[in-house]
Design a protein around this motif. Structure first.
Motif, PDB file in Angstrom:
ATOM      1  N   LEU A 103     -34.964  -8.673  15.678  1.00 33.78           N
ATOM      2  CA  LEU A 103     -35.141  -8.590  17.130  1.00 33.78           C
ATOM      3  C   LEU A 103     -36.119  -7.484  17.518  1.00 33.78           C
ATOM      4  O   LEU A 103     -36.976  -7.671  18.388  1.00 33.78           O
ATOM      5  CB  LEU A 103     -33.788  -8.362  17.800  1.00 33.78           C
ATOM      6  N   VAL A 104     -36.011  -6.317  16.871  1.00 33.22           N
ATOM      7  CA  VAL A 104     -36.928  -5.226  17.211  1.00 33.22           C
ATOM      8  C   VAL A 104     -38.352  -5.564  16.790  1.00 33.22           C
ATOM      9  O   VAL A 104     -39.312  -5.264  17.507  1.00 33.22           O
ATOM     10  CB  VAL A 104     -36.455  -3.911  16.574  1.00 33.22           C
ATOM     11  N   PHE A 105     -38.504  -6.214  15.637  1.00 33.98           N
ATOM     12  CA  PHE A 105     -39.844  -6.638  15.224  1.00 33.98           C
ATOM     13  C   PHE A 105     -40.462  -7.585  16.253  1.00 33.98           C
ATOM     14  O   PHE A 105     -41.684  -7.575  16.479  1.00 33.98           O
ATOM     15  CB  PHE A 105     -39.786  -7.330  13.860  1.00 33.98           C
ATOM     16  N   SER A 106     -39.641  -8.409  16.888  1.00 37.92           N
ATOM     17  CA  SER A 106     -40.169  -9.378  17.847  1.00 37.92           C
ATOM     18  C   SER A 106     -40.746  -8.713  19.091  1.00 37.92           C
ATOM     19  O   SER A 106     -41.529  -9.335  19.828  1.00 37.92           O
ATOM     20  CB  SER A 106     -39.079 -10.388  18.242  1.00 37.92           C
ATOM     21  N   GLY A 177     -49.807   4.399  18.800  1.00 37.88           N
ATOM     22  CA  GLY A 177     -49.456   3.535  19.913  1.00 37.88           C
ATOM     23  C   GLY A 177     -47.999   3.079  19.882  1.00 37.88           C
ATOM     24  O   GLY A 177     -47.231   3.392  18.973  1.00 37.88           O
ATOM     25  N   VAL A 178     -47.641   2.301  20.911  1.00 36.11           N
ATOM     26  CA  VAL A 178     -46.256   1.885  21.124  1.00 36.11           C
ATOM     27  C   VAL A 178     -45.740   1.010  19.991  1.00 36.11           C
ATOM     28  O   VAL A 178     -44.587   1.135  19.558  1.00 36.11           O
ATOM     29  CB  VAL A 178     -46.135   1.134  22.473  1.00 36.11           C
ATOM     30  N   GLN A 179     -46.572   0.109  19.482  1.00 32.46           N
ATOM     31  CA  GLN A 179     -46.089  -0.888  18.537  1.00 32.46           C
ATOM     32  C   GLN A 179     -45.544  -0.273  17.254  1.00 32.46           C
ATOM     33  O   GLN A 179     -44.570  -0.785  16.676  1.00 32.46           O
ATOM     34  CB  GLN A 179     -47.199  -1.889  18.224  1.00 32.46           C
ATOM     35  N   TRP A 180     -46.143   0.831  16.781  1.00 29.29           N
ATOM     36  CA  TRP A 180     -45.648   1.437  15.561  1.00 29.29           C
ATOM     37  C   TRP A 180     -44.242   2.003  15.735  1.00 29.29           C
ATOM     38  O   TRP A 180     -43.478   2.101  14.770  1.00 29.29           O
ATOM     39  CB  TRP A 180     -46.604   2.519  15.074  1.00 29.29           C
ATOM     40  N   SER A 181     -43.888   2.388  16.953  1.00 32.61           N
ATOM     41  CA  SER A 181     -42.523   2.840  17.208  1.00 32.61           C
ATOM     42  C   SER A 181     -41.530   1.711  16.980  1.00 32.61           C
ATOM     43  O   SER A 181     -40.439   1.918  16.435  1.00 32.61           O
ATOM     44  CB  SER A 181     -42.395   3.374  18.639  1.00 32.61           C
ATOM     45  N   THR A 188     -35.655   1.262  10.297  1.00 34.85           N
ATOM     46  CA  THR A 188     -34.434   2.078  10.252  1.00 34.85           C
ATOM     47  C   THR A 188     -33.194   1.210  10.170  1.00 34.85           C
ATOM     48  O   THR A 188     -32.229   1.550   9.468  1.00 34.85           O
ATOM     49  CB  THR A 188     -34.333   3.008  11.473  1.00 34.85           C
ATOM     50  N   PHE A 189     -33.171   0.096  10.884  1.00 40.54           N
ATOM     51  CA  PHE A 189     -32.018  -0.801  10.806  1.00 40.54           C
ATOM     52  C   PHE A 189     -31.896  -1.414   9.411  1.00 40.54           C
ATOM     53  O   PHE A 189     -30.788  -1.614   8.901  1.00 40.54           O
ATOM     54  CB  PHE A 189     -32.122  -1.900  11.866  1.00 40.54           C
TER      55      PHE A 189
END
Length: 437
Positions: A103-106, A177-181, A188-189
């Motif tokens: 989900l976070v990757f999406s 940038g934002v995407q690497w976060s 981490t998950f």
């Protein structure tokens, strides 16, 4: 497998009571929590920056973003608690972690707000599954005499991630940038799920729950046959254990009022001319430092948990009353930066006193075989407050502005805190309030 002896309430015990740092299962669980919580703060800062600062979302759009996070907790909290008591807690946490990786990757492909809404709803559903299982597992593997220390460590890890997470998130935002976060958060998950493989599984959980039931009331000695009976049992226990009921009510009121303003912090930042995006991360870091300060002070103050919660609410309220009007009159600069950092630090102290003592109280008065149900029900009630607050806050900021929202929230929090202190002083939380009604 060889199981260590279990004490009367079902928690892991040992005649010599070795320190927590020698409890391998506790170290595994805390390591997984550390990595997961760190990613949560990377993800949150990136999300707020993308929606609030880059996409320039309106106050109501920010509100809907918050609601997508908390509404699944409202609906699914008690149900997730029942699952935590009926299923293998270890594999429930691992399953939740793996789904959250996807989900976070999406979020990397989200281009519109409704994309973000759907992803956040899905992620929050599995956040709900993870939390009661983690809390129940903590209660299962830690001796009751060491439980306050274990809860403090767990809360300190959570708050410590508020320091490292925003700082690392700010660095990632500046460099990549934002995407690497989002990428780091997803990783981490994945790491958390791998670490959790080292936890004991169903057999250990069953032994703990069977031991806990020996001294329980007759109606609690047998497993409930109905899913809904388990749910009702958790609610009934909270109503009968009055100190838990009062603490939950106090916490819900604080969360409701706090979210009137806190959910619109990004709007408060945007109205300061020349403000830098990275300052939000440093302010969140200051808040984490404040909460760690509260955790340290809380363990050394010999007053009731409810008194600490009330004092924390009053402190947050006073800061909101002051910082709301001041933020509307200043420009970006070193003085403004110092003021905001100090304000977030003080709010972090107030939040620490409001939340950490409640977690200790809840763990101390909840038997291991009901931990999932009680924590799930509390999660649902607090989520209801966390969902209602942003909605009211969004409407208030849209109609009256962000400064009145902060002033009103501050006044109400101060009133709640003072009222709570007076009530605790009168009642003194006598033993009759701790015993079952």
């Amino acid at each position: 497998m060889n199981l260590q002896s279990l004490n009367g309430d079902g928690a892991l015990d040992h005649p010599s009571l070795p320190p927590l740092h020698r409890n391998r299962h506790f170290i595994v669980l805390m390591s997984a929590q550390l990595i997961s919580n760190l990613g949560d703060w990377l993800h949150l800062l990136a999300l707020l920056t993308m929606i609030g600062m880059v996409w320039q979302a309106t106050p109501m759009q920010i509100t809907w973003t918050t609601l997508c996070i908390v509404l699944p907790m409202l609906v699914g909290g008690p149900l997730a608690g029942v699952l935590a008591d009926r299923l293998n807690r270890k594999w429930l946490m691992i399953f939740a972690d793996l789904i959250r990786v996807l989900l976070v990757f999406s979020l990397l492909w989200a281009t519109q707000l409704w994309h973000v809404y759907l992803i956040l709803i899905g992620k929050s559903i599995f956040d709900v599954l993870f939390s009661p299982a983690k809390n129940a597992k903590l209660r299962e593997i830690v001796p009751s005499s060491q439980l306050p220390q274990a809860v403090t460590i767990s809360s300190s890890i959570e708050q410590g991630c508020k320091i490292a997470g925003p700082a690392l998130g700010g660095l990632l935002l500046a460099i990549a940038g934002v995407q690497w976060s989002f990428v780091v958060d997803a990783v981490t998950f994945l790491l958390s799920s791998l670490i959790l493989l080292a936890l004991p599984g169903r057999e250990y959980q069953r032994q703990a729950m069977q031991t806990a039931s020996r001294d329980a009331e007759p109606e609690e000695r047998e497993r409930q046959r109905s899913f809904w009976s388990d749910l009702v049992t958790g609610v009934r226990y909270m109503l009968h254990m009055r100190i838990i009921g009062y603490g939950t009510l106090l916490l819900c009121m604080v969360l409701l009022v706090l979210q009137l303003a806190d959910s619109q912090t990004i709007v408060l930042f945007r109205q300061i001319p020349g403000i830098q995006q990275s300052l939000l991360g440093w302010c969140m870091t200051a808040s984490g430092v404040g909460t760690l300060t509260a955790a340290w002070l809380s363990s050394r103050l010999h007053i009731s948990h409810l008194s600490k919660m009330s004092a924390g609410a009053a402190l947050m309220g006073l800061v909101f009353v002051i910082v709301g009007p001041i933020a509307a009159m200043v420009h970006a600069g070193s003085l403004t930066t110092g003021l905001l950092l100090l304000s977030f630090w003080l709010v972090g102290i107030g939040a620490g006193f409001a939340f950490i003592p409640f977690q200790v109280l809840l763990q101390q008065h909840t038997p291991v075989h009901m931990t999932g149900r009680v924590f799930g029900t509390v999660s649902s009630l607090t989520s209801a407050s966390s969902a209602t607050g942003p909605l009211l806050g969004g409407l208030l900021v849209t109609s009256a502005g962000v400064t009145p929202a902060f002033v009103l929230a501050g006044l109400l929090l101060t009133l709640i805190g003072i009222t709570g202190l007076v009530r605790v002083k009168d009642k003194r939380m006598s033993p009759s309030m701790v015993k079952k009604a």
